[in-house]
Design a protein around this motif. Structure first.
Motif, mmCIF file in Angstrom:
data_model
loop_
_atom_site.group_PDB
_atom_site.id
_atom_site.type_symbol
_atom_site.label_atom_id
_atom_site.label_comp_id
_atom_site.label_asym_id
_atom_site.label_seq_id
_atom_site.Cartn_x
_atom_site.Cartn_y
_atom_site.Cartn_z
ATOM 1 N N GLN A 109 0.823 -1.204 0.000
ATOM 2 C CA GLN A 109 0.000 0.000 0.000
ATOM 3 C C GLN A 109 0.861 1.260 0.000
ATOM 4 N N GLU A 110 1.981 1.211 0.730
ATOM 5 C CA GLU A 110 2.885 2.361 0.751
ATOM 6 C C GLU A 110 3.496 2.590 -0.628
ATOM 7 N N HIS A 111 3.919 1.506 -1.278
ATOM 8 C CA HIS A 111 4.483 1.635 -2.625
ATOM 9 C C HIS A 111 3.434 2.126 -3.615
ATOM 10 N N ASP A 112 2.219 1.611 -3.495
ATOM 11 C CA ASP A 112 1.143 2.069 -4.381
ATOM 12 C C ASP A 112 0.893 3.555 -4.206
ATOM 13 N N HIS A 113 0.885 3.994 -2.961
ATOM 14 C CA HIS A 113 0.640 5.416 -2.691
ATOM 15 C C HIS A 113 1.757 6.279 -3.263
ATOM 16 N N LEU A 114 3.015 5.885 -3.014
ATOM 17 C CA LEU A 114 4.146 6.668 -3.520
ATOM 18 C C LEU A 114 4.153 6.695 -5.045
ATOM 19 N N ALA A 115 3.884 5.540 -5.666
ATOM 20 C CA ALA A 115 3.894 5.475 -7.127
ATOM 21 C C ALA A 115 2.770 6.322 -7.721
ATOM 22 N N ARG A 116 1.600 6.278 -7.134
ATOM 23 C CA ARG A 116 0.481 7.062 -7.666
ATOM 24 C C ARG A 116 0.713 8.554 -7.504
ATOM 25 N N VAL A 117 1.258 8.937 -6.359
ATOM 26 C CA VAL A 117 1.566 10.353 -6.157
ATOM 27 C C VAL A 117 2.636 10.812 -7.145
ATOM 28 N N ALA A 118 3.654 9.968 -7.357
ATOM 29 C CA ALA A 118 4.704 10.317 -8.312
ATOM 30 C C ALA A 118 4.160 10.421 -9.723
ATOM 31 N N MET A 119 3.321 9.469 -10.126
ATOM 32 C CA MET A 119 2.740 9.509 -11.464
ATOM 33 C C MET A 119 1.858 10.740 -11.646
ATOM 34 N N ALA A 120 1.104 11.077 -10.625
ATOM 35 C CA ALA A 120 0.259 12.271 -10.712
ATOM 36 C C ALA A 120 1.101 13.533 -10.828
ATOM 37 N N ARG A 121 2.225 13.558 -10.117
ATOM 38 C CA ARG A 121 3.100 14.731 -10.177
ATOM 39 C C ARG A 121 3.780 14.850 -11.536
ATOM 40 N N ILE A 122 4.250 13.713 -12.068
ATOM 41 C CA ILE A 122 4.869 13.735 -13.393
ATOM 42 C C ILE A 122 3.853 14.147 -14.450
ATOM 43 N N THR A 123 2.649 13.625 -14.340
ATOM 44 C CA THR A 123 1.592 13.975 -15.296
ATOM 45 C C THR A 123 1.281 15.458 -15.244
ATOM 46 N N ARG A 124 1.205 15.999 -14.048
ATOM 47 C CA ARG A 124 0.913 17.426 -13.895
ATOM 48 C C ARG A 124 2.011 18.280 -14.521
ATOM 49 N N ASP A 125 3.268 17.906 -14.306
ATOM 50 C CA ASP A 125 4.380 18.664 -14.888
ATOM 51 C C ASP A 125 4.394 18.569 -16.408
ATOM 52 N N LEU A 126 4.140 17.373 -16.940
ATOM 53 C CA LEU A 126 4.195 17.190 -18.386
ATOM 54 C C LEU A 126 3.064 17.925 -19.097
ATOM 55 N N ARG A 127 1.894 17.937 -18.511
ATOM 56 C CA ARG A 127 0.762 18.594 -19.161
ATOM 57 C C ARG A 127 0.982 20.099 -19.300
ATOM 58 N N ALA A 128 1.800 20.661 -18.396
ATOM 59 C CA ALA A 128 2.046 22.102 -18.425
ATOM 60 C C ALA A 128 3.419 22.442 -18.991
ATOM 61 N N ALA A 129 4.084 21.497 -19.655
ATOM 62 C CA ALA A 129 5.398 21.774 -20.260
ATOM 63 C C ALA A 129 5.253 22.801 -21.381
ATOM 64 N N PHE A 130 6.304 23.587 -21.583
ATOM 65 C CA PHE A 130 6.213 24.627 -22.607
ATOM 66 C C PHE A 130 7.598 24.978 -23.127
ATOM 67 N N LEU A 131 7.602 25.600 -24.300
ATOM 68 C CA LEU A 131 8.769 26.241 -24.894
ATOM 69 C C LEU A 131 8.385 27.671 -25.219
ATOM 70 N N THR A 132 9.353 28.566 -25.257
ATOM 71 C CA THR A 132 9.083 29.958 -25.614
ATOM 72 C C THR A 132 10.225 30.501 -26.461
ATOM 73 N N LEU A 133 9.880 31.400 -27.365
ATOM 74 C CA LEU A 133 10.877 32.064 -28.199
ATOM 75 C C LEU A 133 11.298 33.405 -27.617
ATOM 76 N N HIS A 134 10.777 33.763 -26.458
ATOM 77 C CA HIS A 134 11.097 35.031 -25.834
ATOM 78 C C HIS A 134 12.481 34.978 -25.198
#
Length: 233
Positions: A47-72
């Motif tokens: 259960q501890e591993h499941d919790h850590l893995a799910r939190v990590a996956m949610a965090r990675i997903t959140r970061d990737l969805r908001a990834a960006f590049l800029t020409l500024h």
């Protein structure tokens, strides 16, 4: 004589049989409690591993969805140049991903920070004698984007005991999945982000080294560089 026979105690054989039966019952009860305790510890670890893995996956997903590049870029040469990149590498030690994203949270009031930050994910050697096998999945975050988007910031362990960490990127131009993505090289994918990213995390647990695989797939919202406010030529 009959009265003495009625008052006599147990024979040695009867005592031995009773003791053997009592020992067998105690052993069965102890084995049941021991098995229950082991199963409870195993389920707690899982259960501890499941919790850590799910939190990590949610965090990675959140970061990737908001990834960006800029020409500024900064027009003032005296200021530090900011570079936004999305660099994903694959090696024997697992995947390594560094990019810029809009997921920074300002925790202190009055700090000169915004939503943009540098983020990185990679495997690092586990430190400590706590019995954890494997590597650690660490997250790097720098609250300010500088001229080196692959370094800087602080490291946080988000999942210990990781056997493998793999990231693959979908290239819509070739309609294939790739293990690498590099916007900093002309031979890579300059000026564009992958529309979808797949993350696979494998954790080892228990004395039998049982593997548990966690996988997620997410989309990147901004696949083209930001150009608002730039002069039109």
């Amino acid at each position: 004589m009959r009265a003495l026979r009625r008052q006599r105690g147990l024979t040695m054989l009867e005592v031995l049989i009773a003791s053997a039966i009592l020992a067998m019952v105690a052993t069965m009860i102890w084995a049941a409690f021991d098995q229950t305790a082991k199963m409870r510890a195993k389920l707690s670890t899982r259960q501890e591993h499941d919790h850590l893995a799910r939190v990590a996956m949610a965090r990675i997903t959140r970061d990737l969805r908001a990834a960006f590049l800029t020409l500024h870029v900064n027009q003032n040469q005296s200021l530090t140049t900011t570079i936004t990149q999305f660099v994903g590498k694959s090696g024997l030690g697992g995947s390594q991903l560094d990019f810029t994203t809009f997921t920074h949270r300002r925790l202190r009031r009055g700090t000169h920070e915004g939503d943009a930050c540098e983020v990185g994910y990679r495997l690092a050697e586990h430190r400590g004698d706590d019995g954890v096998r494997g590597m650690d999945l660490v997250r790097r975050e720098s609250p300010r984007i500088d001229n080196d988007p692959l370094r800087g910031g602080t490291l946080d362990v988000i999942v210990p005991g990781v056997k493998s960490f793999a990231v693959s990127y979908y290239d819509d131009s070739t309609e294939r999945w790739s293990e690498t993505w590099d916007t900093s090289q002309a031979t890579g994918q300059p000026g564009r982000l992958p529309p979808r990213v797949r993350v696979t995390l494998v954790i080892e647990e228990g004395e039998r080294h049982e593997e548990r695989t966690y996988m997620t797939e997410t989309s990147v919202q901004l696949t083209r560089p930001l150009t608002f406010g730039l002069p039109i030529y």
